[in-house]
Design a protein around this motif. Structure first.
Motif, PDB file in Angstrom:
ATOM      1  N   TYR A  45     -32.295  -8.338  43.530  1.00 53.98           N
ATOM      2  CA  TYR A  45     -32.187  -7.276  43.081  1.00 53.98           C
ATOM      3  C   TYR A  45     -33.325  -6.292  43.631  1.00 53.98           C
ATOM      4  N   TYR A  90     -34.584  -2.094  41.786  1.00 49.64           N
ATOM      5  CA  TYR A  90     -34.657  -1.098  41.877  1.00 49.64           C
ATOM      6  C   TYR A  90     -36.288  -0.684  41.120  1.00 49.64           C
ATOM      7  N   TYR A 106     -24.769 -15.503  34.608  1.00 43.41           N
ATOM      8  CA  TYR A 106     -24.815 -15.165  32.880  1.00 43.41           C
ATOM      9  C   TYR A 106     -26.067 -14.476  32.687  1.00 43.41           C
ATOM     10  N   TYR A 135     -29.901  -9.481  24.787  1.00 37.59           N
ATOM     11  CA  TYR A 135     -29.045  -9.367  25.765  1.00 37.59           C
ATOM     12  C   TYR A 135     -27.644 -10.056  24.944  1.00 37.59           C
ATOM     13  N   GLN A 153     -23.832 -10.866  25.702  1.00 34.90           N
ATOM     14  CA  GLN A 153     -22.469 -11.500  26.850  1.00 34.90           C
ATOM     15  C   GLN A 153     -20.903 -11.343  26.270  1.00 34.90           C
ATOM     16  N   ASP A 209     -28.559 -13.005  23.213  1.00 29.34           N
ATOM     17  CA  ASP A 209     -29.960 -13.789  23.614  1.00 29.34           C
ATOM     18  C   ASP A 209     -31.263 -12.838  22.417  1.00 29.34           C
ATOM     19  N   SER A 231     -23.489  -4.529  32.409  1.00 28.89           N
ATOM     20  CA  SER A 231     -23.199  -4.226  33.607  1.00 28.89           C
ATOM     21  C   SER A 231     -21.970  -4.960  33.245  1.00 28.89           C
ATOM     22  N   GLN A 263     -20.765  -8.340  34.289  1.00 27.25           N
ATOM     23  CA  GLN A 263     -21.793  -9.569  34.331  1.00 27.25           C
ATOM     24  C   GLN A 263     -20.556 -10.587  34.115  1.00 27.25           C
ATOM     25  N   GLY A 264     -19.929 -11.100  34.868  1.00 24.64           N
ATOM     26  CA  GLY A 264     -19.226 -12.371  34.561  1.00 24.64           C
ATOM     27  C   GLY A 264     -19.760 -13.466  35.945  1.00 24.64           C
ATOM     28  N   PRO A 265     -19.451 -14.671  35.313  1.00 21.56           N
ATOM     29  CA  PRO A 265     -19.096 -15.995  36.361  1.00 21.56           C
ATOM     30  C   PRO A 265     -19.146 -15.808  37.640  1.00 21.56           C
ATOM     31  N   MET A 292     -19.838 -12.575  38.974  1.00 21.27           N
ATOM     32  CA  MET A 292     -19.728 -11.437  39.610  1.00 21.27           C
ATOM     33  C   MET A 292     -20.710 -11.414  39.481  1.00 21.27           C
ATOM     34  N   ASN A 293     -22.234 -10.306  40.738  1.00 23.28           N
ATOM     35  CA  ASN A 293     -23.487 -10.452  40.533  1.00 23.28           C
ATOM     36  C   ASN A 293     -22.878  -8.965  40.565  1.00 23.28           C
ATOM     37  N   THR A 294     -23.465  -8.535  40.202  1.00 24.92           N
ATOM     38  CA  THR A 294     -23.776  -6.881  40.003  1.00 24.92           C
ATOM     39  C   THR A 294     -25.037  -6.269  39.627  1.00 24.92           C
ATOM     40  N   GLU A 295     -24.920  -4.718  39.504  1.00 20.04           N
ATOM     41  CA  GLU A 295     -26.158  -4.098  39.185  1.00 20.04           C
ATOM     42  C   GLU A 295     -25.714  -3.768  38.108  1.00 20.04           C
ATOM     43  N   ALA A 296     -26.917  -3.562  37.240  1.00 17.21           N
ATOM     44  CA  ALA A 296     -26.879  -3.195  35.765  1.00 17.21           C
ATOM     45  C   ALA A 296     -27.353  -1.925  35.934  1.00 17.21           C
TER      46      ALA A 296
END
Lengths: 109, 116
Positions: free
Chosen positions: A34, A36, A94, B48, B50, B56, B95, B97-99, B101-105
């Motif tokens: 990524y 940013y 994750y 973090y 989730q 975390d 974001s 976020q999932g198992p 998915m890989n997406t932006e924040a």
């Protein structure tokens, strides 16, 4: 998390292409790259991401080497408004998103 | 709202007081992050969330810092007995976020905290 290394600063002439390198030699198979950026006094802004193929969007292009150990963010025609700190991040699924110190890009008129 | 919303945008507090910072993530985003950014420095990860997993907390600098999140909605970051070194911009991001998915924040504009 895989670590990334970036040069602390770079200059680029306005109108020229800015090529920002990133090394991520310990990246694992399910981790994405990524990018940013953070313009002064603003929250970070997403630019682009990729897994192994090169990617392009309206902001930039991302070139990832075949072994995935490094990548380059390309701003094709840098403008003064592209002056910012650019962060290269690798993560998958994750994993939490952590930022290094990034590259401070100065676009020069 | 369309984006991540943080409040207040600015907060000035006296040393020793407690402060509470709020983050409203984008609806449906399961992941939420808090970061701290001191003047001229990079982003420092704090905590973090989730989904319903245990957060975390590995980035929290001391036990004066804590954060909560109610389900997949609003989060609050609390700093007790503030010190001058707590002065910084506190940024929140979310974001989807999932198992697989890989997406932006997506980041909010931050809360600028000044401890005097």
């Amino acid at each position: 998390d895989a670590k990334t290394t970036q040069p602390p600063s770079m200059d680029c002439a306005e109108g020229r292409a800015a090529n920002l390198p990133c090394n991520h030699s310990t990246i694992s198979g399910n981790e994405y790259v990524y990018w940013y950026r953070q313009i002064h006094s603003q929250g970070p802004q997403y630019i682009i991401h990729g897994l192994k193929n090169n990617e392009t969007n309206e902001m930039a292009s991302l070139i990832i080497t075949e072994d995935r150990k490094s990548s380059t963010l390309i701003l094709p025609h840098a403008t003064l408004r592209d002056t910012a700190v650019y962060y290269c991040i690798v993560r998958g699924g994750y994993q939490k998103v952590t930022f290094g110190i990034g590259t401070k890009l100065q676009v020069i008129p | 709202g369309a984006g991540v919303s943080q409040s207040p945008s600015n907060k000035v507090t006296e040393k020793g007081k407690d402060v509470e910072l709020r983050c409203d993530p984008i609806s449906g985003h399961t992941a939420l992050y808090w970061y701290r950014q001191r003047l001229g420095q990079g982003l420092e990860f704090l905590i973090y969330f989730q989904g319903n997993s245990a957060p975390d907390k590995s980035g929290l600098p001391s036990d004066r810092f804590s954060a909560e999140r109610t389900g997949e909605s609003v989060s609050t970051l609390t700093i007790q007995r503030t010190q001058q070194e707590d002065s910084a911009v506190y940024l929140c991001a979310s974001s989807p976020q999932g198992p697989i998915m890989n997406t932006e924040a997506f980041f909010g504009q931050g809360t600028r905290l000044t401890v005097v």
